[in-house]
Design a protein around this motif. Structure first.
Motif, PDB file in Angstrom:
ATOM      1  N   VAL A   1       0.851  -1.194   0.000  1.00 12.19           N
ATOM      2  CA  VAL A   1       0.000   0.000   0.000  1.00 12.19           C
ATOM      3  C   VAL A   1       0.881   1.237   0.000  1.00 12.19           C
ATOM      4  O   VAL A   1       1.698   1.428   0.903  1.00 12.19           O
ATOM      5  N   ILE A   2       0.715   2.039  -1.049  1.00 12.31           N
ATOM      6  CA  ILE A   2       1.421   3.320  -1.112  1.00 12.31           C
ATOM      7  C   ILE A   2       0.389   4.413  -0.863  1.00 12.31           C
ATOM      8  O   ILE A   2      -0.576   4.552  -1.622  1.00 12.31           O
ATOM      9  N   CYS A   3       0.582   5.150   0.221  1.00 12.49           N
ATOM     10  CA  CYS A   3      -0.383   6.186   0.582  1.00 12.49           C
ATOM     11  C   CYS A   3       0.243   7.553   0.361  1.00 12.49           C
ATOM     12  O   CYS A   3       1.213   7.926   1.024  1.00 12.49           O
ATOM     13  N   VAL A   4      -0.293   8.278  -0.603  1.00 12.37           N
ATOM     14  CA  VAL A   4       0.167   9.643  -0.850  1.00 12.37           C
ATOM     15  C   VAL A   4      -0.628  10.558   0.080  1.00 12.37           C
ATOM     16  O   VAL A   4      -1.836  10.690  -0.058  1.00 12.37           O
ATOM     17  N   ASN A   5       0.084  11.131   1.040  1.00 13.53           N
ATOM     18  CA  ASN A   5      -0.576  11.950   2.061  1.00 13.53           C
ATOM     19  C   ASN A   5      -0.298  13.425   1.799  1.00 13.53           C
ATOM     20  O   ASN A   5       0.811  13.900   2.008  1.00 13.53           O
ATOM     21  N   ASN A   6      -1.318  14.123   1.309  1.00 14.01           N
ATOM     22  CA  ASN A   6      -1.156  15.570   1.090  1.00 14.01           C
ATOM     23  C   ASN A   6      -1.987  16.373   2.085  1.00 14.01           C
ATOM     24  O   ASN A   6      -2.292  17.533   1.876  1.00 14.01           O
ATOM     25  N   PHE A   7      -2.382  15.705   3.147  1.00 16.08           N
ATOM     26  CA  PHE A   7      -3.038  16.335   4.301  1.00 16.08           C
ATOM     27  C   PHE A   7      -4.444  16.865   4.038  1.00 16.08           C
ATOM     28  O   PHE A   7      -4.979  17.586   4.881  1.00 16.08           O
ATOM     29  N   ASN A   8      -5.000  16.566   2.867  1.00 15.69           N
ATOM     30  CA  ASN A   8      -6.367  17.054   2.640  1.00 15.69           C
ATOM     31  C   ASN A   8      -7.041  16.315   1.490  1.00 15.69           C
ATOM     32  O   ASN A   8      -6.414  15.491   0.809  1.00 15.69           O
ATOM     33  N   TYR A   9      -8.357  16.540   1.357  1.00 18.86           N
ATOM     34  CA  TYR A   9      -9.088  16.013   0.198  1.00 18.86           C
ATOM     35  C   TYR A   9      -8.884  17.014  -0.933  1.00 18.86           C
ATOM     36  O   TYR A   9      -9.482  18.093  -0.929  1.00 18.86           O
ATOM     37  N   ALA A  10      -8.046  16.649  -1.873  1.00 23.59           N
ATOM     38  CA  ALA A  10      -7.665  17.609  -2.906  1.00 23.59           C
ATOM     39  C   ALA A  10      -8.663  17.610  -4.064  1.00 23.59           C
ATOM     40  O   ALA A  10      -9.063  18.678  -4.548  1.00 23.59           O
ATOM     41  N   MET A  11      -9.096  16.427  -4.493  1.00 22.26           N
ATOM     42  CA  MET A  11      -9.977  16.341  -5.662  1.00 22.26           C
ATOM     43  C   MET A  11     -11.253  17.157  -5.475  1.00 22.26           C
ATOM     44  O   MET A  11     -11.775  17.748  -6.410  1.00 22.26           O
ATOM     45  N   THR A  12     -11.737  17.209  -4.238  1.00 23.45           N
ATOM     46  CA  THR A  12     -12.997  17.913  -3.976  1.00 23.45           C
ATOM     47  C   THR A  12     -12.784  19.336  -3.490  1.00 23.45           C
ATOM     48  O   THR A  12     -13.741  20.011  -3.125  1.00 23.45           O
ATOM     49  N   GLY A  13     -11.533  19.782  -3.435  1.00 19.08           N
ATOM     50  CA  GLY A  13     -11.310  21.208  -3.178  1.00 19.08           C
ATOM     51  C   GLY A  13     -10.712  21.577  -1.838  1.00 19.08           C
ATOM     52  O   GLY A  13     -10.814  22.730  -1.421  1.00 19.08           O
ATOM     53  N   GLY A  14     -10.087  20.647  -1.143  1.00 20.27           N
ATOM     54  CA  GLY A  14      -9.303  21.025   0.035  1.00 20.27           C
ATOM     55  C   GLY A  14     -10.024  20.920   1.364  1.00 20.27           C
ATOM     56  O   GLY A  14      -9.841  21.756   2.255  1.00 20.27           O
ATOM     57  N   GLN A  15     -10.857  19.877   1.494  1.00 20.74           N
ATOM     58  CA  GLN A  15     -11.492  19.664   2.796  1.00 20.74           C
ATOM     59  C   GLN A  15     -10.512  18.949   3.731  1.00 20.74           C
ATOM     60  O   GLN A  15      -9.533  18.361   3.291  1.00 20.74           O
ATOM     61  N   VAL A  16     -10.822  18.998   5.032  1.00 16.16           N
ATOM     62  CA  VAL A  16      -9.912  18.343   5.975  1.00 16.16           C
ATOM     63  C   VAL A  16     -10.061  16.826   5.900  1.00 16.16           C
ATOM     64  O   VAL A  16     -11.117  16.314   5.550  1.00 16.16           O
ATOM     65  N   ALA A  17      -8.976  16.157   6.234  1.00 13.07           N
ATOM     66  CA  ALA A  17      -8.912  14.692   6.224  1.00 13.07           C
ATOM     67  C   ALA A  17      -8.505  14.242   7.625  1.00 13.07           C
ATOM     68  O   ALA A  17      -8.133  15.079   8.450  1.00 13.07           O
ATOM     69  N   PRO A  18      -8.551  12.938   7.883  1.00 12.38           N
ATOM     70  CA  PRO A  18      -8.086  12.487   9.205  1.00 12.38           C
ATOM     71  C   PRO A  18      -6.581  12.666   9.382  1.00 12.38           C
ATOM     72  O   PRO A  18      -6.050  12.417  10.453  1.00 12.38           O
ATOM     73  N   THR A  19      -5.918  13.084   8.309  1.00 16.92           N
ATOM     74  CA  THR A  19      -4.471  13.311   8.353  1.00 16.92           C
ATOM     75  C   THR A  19      -4.131  14.793   8.472  1.00 16.92           C
ATOM     76  O   THR A  19      -2.962  15.141   8.616  1.00 16.92           O
ATOM     77  N   THR A  20      -5.125  15.675   8.351  1.00 15.89           N
ATOM     78  CA  THR A  20      -4.839  17.109   8.432  1.00 15.89           C
ATOM     79  C   THR A  20      -4.336  17.423   9.844  1.00 15.89           C
ATOM     80  O   THR A  20      -5.014  17.095  10.822  1.00 15.89           O
ATOM     81  N   PRO A  21      -3.158  18.043   9.950  1.00 17.58           N
ATOM     82  CA  PRO A  21      -2.630  18.309  11.293  1.00 17.58           C
ATOM     83  C   PRO A  21      -3.556  19.237  12.085  1.00 17.58           C
ATOM     84  O   PRO A  21      -4.225  20.095  11.505  1.00 17.58           O
ATOM     85  N   ILE A  22      -3.583  19.047  13.380  1.00 19.38           N
ATOM     86  CA  ILE A  22      -4.416  19.872  14.247  1.00 19.38           C
ATOM     87  C   ILE A  22      -4.039  21.349  14.063  1.00 19.38           C
ATOM     88  O   ILE A  22      -2.869  21.674  13.872  1.00 19.38           O
ATOM     89  N   ASP A  23      -5.022  22.211  13.999  1.00 18.49           N
ATOM     90  CA  ASP A  23      -4.890  23.670  13.802  1.00 18.49           C
ATOM     91  C   ASP A  23      -4.715  24.088  12.336  1.00 18.49           C
ATOM     92  O   ASP A  23      -4.814  25.276  12.025  1.00 18.49           O
TER      93      ASP A  23
END
Lengths: 289, 385
Positions: free
Chosen positions: A129-151
């Motif tokens: 499993v290769i997980c590309v973590n860009n800290f947000n939901y990019a395709m839908t326009g930048g919503q927070v993900a469970p990986t988005t750092p606090i703050d």
């Protein structure tokens, strides 16, 4: 550009093109996005692995990284959101000769697909499993993900995230992954090597790649463009092989612990265990030949 | 092609519908099952898990029904014949992947042992209330094939047909059992393999480079391949062209959906399976399916004893609906009576096809039991007035 550099570029391009569906270009990724960099590393990695490309299947979910499957000239499956891992489970178990690689984003694999992720690791299913973590939901326009750092800021947390984020290496490790590594899009050589090791590993191997999303995450959090981000990764990554994965949390603009954290031997993979069971049943006359 | 010898338990057995369904799947060539425990379907996967080592199949219990419903599709693209098994709550979770199977034209079978709903409902008691869900449950336009067995013997016989249809039409097929049929124990005769017709997957004979996963040479159903054969296919749930590549425009959408829907709609006559009883000259015809067809038979006998000319159509394939047949029938009778263990689902389709030519009478039942035959008899006697 010197002639030598130009030649080197030409060589790199032609090598990559073998693995890419050029009839699907141009790709959808934004300038400065890190996904393409990881794909470049992956094409080098599979070349180095020496794996038969006709026996290598790539499975993605939905999202920007979910599009990777469509661009690689392999048997490729662009599945539903979050469900790449169970699709890959069926593919691998029904056709064990295939190498099966999952390539998807953090939201896809860890939010909606989180349940499948932990169970595939628990089973020690023979996939990478290769997980590309860009800290947000990019395709839908930048919503927070469970990986988005606090703050940090996302469109669905315009005043900053109040939730803690997942530490993916720890998650994978604690669920039983036999290989766990994390690199950033800056660490192309280390990332390539990690991909080679992960693909060659028997059992559930996991590589997290931290990548910039300059259009959304970086812009909204005023972190600069793709290049600035590479410099930031360079300055703020701490390479710590064999680090305790409990200490691999990523805080907003905090240090990124990189390296190979887990590389276990002698843990039977799901297929090994099943084959062993089948053999036992064959001896007892229960399983067919 | 006849069934392979391996795994066929030829002979007479005393089985419940769930166990018979497992045996039918094995005979059909099913060699991959993913499932998640849920009453009243669990016995199917339990028997599969017990039997598969002897037949060379792979069973995996997944973490949930969402996973099961796409694990089987990964297995199909790996070359397997696959099914998953569940009941209402689990089938609700599987809906997205029924759409994925329809869109990617992945042949597979979804068994639904129906129980009372909505939500957790009546886990141990029967219903036929998922019939419209089977038809329309996933988003977007698609057609589905759904069969409805009325006995353990048919759970065996018809699940083979379900696999055959899935291969012939490259489509997901719903196998709509219910709790009564699933848990009813009766004699089940398993024939010798040479007497069982199975349809193998139609793999492409084209060389890598020439094959396109969604190109049709004749008819509307493209040939299959499997991963690892060198074709380097791309399969996506996005709207796609013949190569399988995503194309985001109205023209491609129209072309693709017209074919996907057409391959079922244009072949209703080939797919249709039903039993007719005394239709000629009937004043009233009962249209039933599944367990309710057996209750209906008793009700119909009682009505006939009272001098009413009653016919019976028993739908074996419920979807696609035998639209033209019912349209013609509605012009010849006074009434169509539709008993079903739901508050009126397939009756809506009957009403649509009858289009006012005759009375259409729903005989609903909210679930938890089968109808009392008298209820149906009464409805027949009322309808003929």
């Amino acid at each position: 550009m010197t002639q030598a550099t130009a030649d080197a570029c030409e060589q790199i391009t032609s090598k990559t093109e073998e693995f890419v569906r050029s009839d699907r270009m141009p790709h959808i990724w934004c300038p400065g996005c890190g996904i393409g960099t990881t794909v470049n590393c992956f094409t080098r990695a599979i070349e180095q692995c020496g794996v038969d490309l006709n026996k290598l299947a790539i499975v993605s979910g939905i999202g920007c990284t979910g599009r990777v499957a469509g661009y690689l000239n392999l048997d490729s499956f662009h599945t539903t959101h979050g469900r790449a891992i169970p699709f890959a489970t069926g593919l691998k178990l029904s056709n064990p000769d295939l190498k099966v690689v999952l390539y998807s984003g953090d939201g896809d694999l860890i939010a909606i697909g989180g349940n499948h992720f932990i169970h595939a690791a628990r089973r020690n299913l023979d996939i990478t499993v290769i997980c590309v973590n860009n800290f947000n939901y990019a395709m839908t326009g930048g919503q927070v993900a469970p990986t988005t750092p606090i703050d940090a800021i996302g469109t669905t947390a315009p005043y900053g995230v109040c939730e803690r984020s997942f530490n993916l290496p720890f998650l994978a490790d604690s669920c039983g992954a036999v290989y766990v590594a994390r690199w950033t899009a800056f660490h192309v050589r280390q990332l390539t090597k990690a991909m080679v090791e992960a693909v060659n590993k028997r059992g559930f191997s996991f590589v997290e790649v931290i990548t910039p999303c300059p259009t959304l995450y970086e812009r909204r959090n005023r972190l600069g463009d793709g290049l600035a981000r590479m410099e930031w990764y360079k300055e703020n990554s701490v390479i710590k092989h064999d680090a305790d994965t409990r200490e691999c949390d990523i805080d907003f603009q905090g240090k990124i612990v990189c390296g190979k954290f887990v590389d276990k031997e002698d843990v039977p993979s799901l297929l090994q265990k099943r084959n062993q069971k089948t053999e036992e049943l064959r001896v007892k006359g229960i399983a067919c030949d | 092609m006849s069934a392979e010898q391996k795994g066929v338990l030829t002979g007479a057995h005393y089985l419940d519908g769930d166990h018979a369904c497992s045996e039918g799947a094995i005979v059909a060539g099913c060699n991959f099952v993913a499932g998640y425990p849920i009453t009243p379907s669990t016995e199917i996967v339990e028997r599969i898990a017990w039997r598969f080592p002897a037949t060379g199949g792979t069973f995996i219990q997944m973490e949930d029904e969402i996973a099961s419903s796409i694990t089987i599709q990964g297995a199909v693209w790996g070359g397997a014949k696959a099914m998953t098994v569940s009941s209402g709550p689990g089938i609700s979770l599987m809906m997205e992947h029924i759409g994925f199977a329809a869109m990617t034209e992945t042949p597979c079978v979804f068994v639904n042992v129906q129980r009372g709903g909505p939500s957790t409902g009546l886990p141990t008691l029967p219903a036929q209330a998922d019939m419209m869900q089977a038809r329309w449950g996933s988003h977007g336009d698609y057609e589905i094939i759904a069969l409805s067995p009325n006995s353990p013997q048919e759970c065996f016989d018809l699940v083979i047909e379900a696999f055959n249809f899935s291969e012939k039409y490259r489509s997901p097929v719903m196998f709509m059992m219910d709790e009564s049929v699933g848990h009813m124990t009766e004699k089940v005769v398993i024939p010798t393999p040479d007497k069982i017709k199975t349809i193998p997957r139609k793999f492409t004979s084209k060389a890598p480079g020439d094959y396109k996963p969604y190109e049709v040479s004749s008819g509307l159903v493209p040939d299959m391949c499997k991963a690892g054969d060198g074709h380097r296919i791309h399969i996506t749930g996005l709207t796609h062209d013949e190569k399988g590549y995503p194309v985001m425009n109205a023209d491609c959408q129209e072309k693709l959906l017209t074919r996907i829907v057409g391959k079922i709609r244009d072949n209703v006559d080939d797919i249709a399976m039903y039993d007719e009883d005394e239709i000629e000259g009937a004043d009233v015809v009962v249209i039933s399916y599944g367990i309710t067809s057996r209750i209906s038979m008793k009700a119909i006998r009682a009505a006939r004893q009272q001098g009413v000319k009653v016919g019976h159509i028993r739908l074996i394939v419920v979807w696609p609906f035998i639209e033209n047949y019912v349209k013609k029938l509605a012009g010849k009778v006074k009434a169509l009576v539709v008993p079903e263990i739901n508050l009126g689902q397939v009756v809506l389709e009957v009403e649509r096809c009858a289009a006012g030519q005759c009375k259409v009478v729903s005989v609903p039942h909210a679930g938890g039991a089968v109808h009392e035959p008298e209820t149906i008899t009464k409805a027949i006697l009322e309808a003929v007035k």
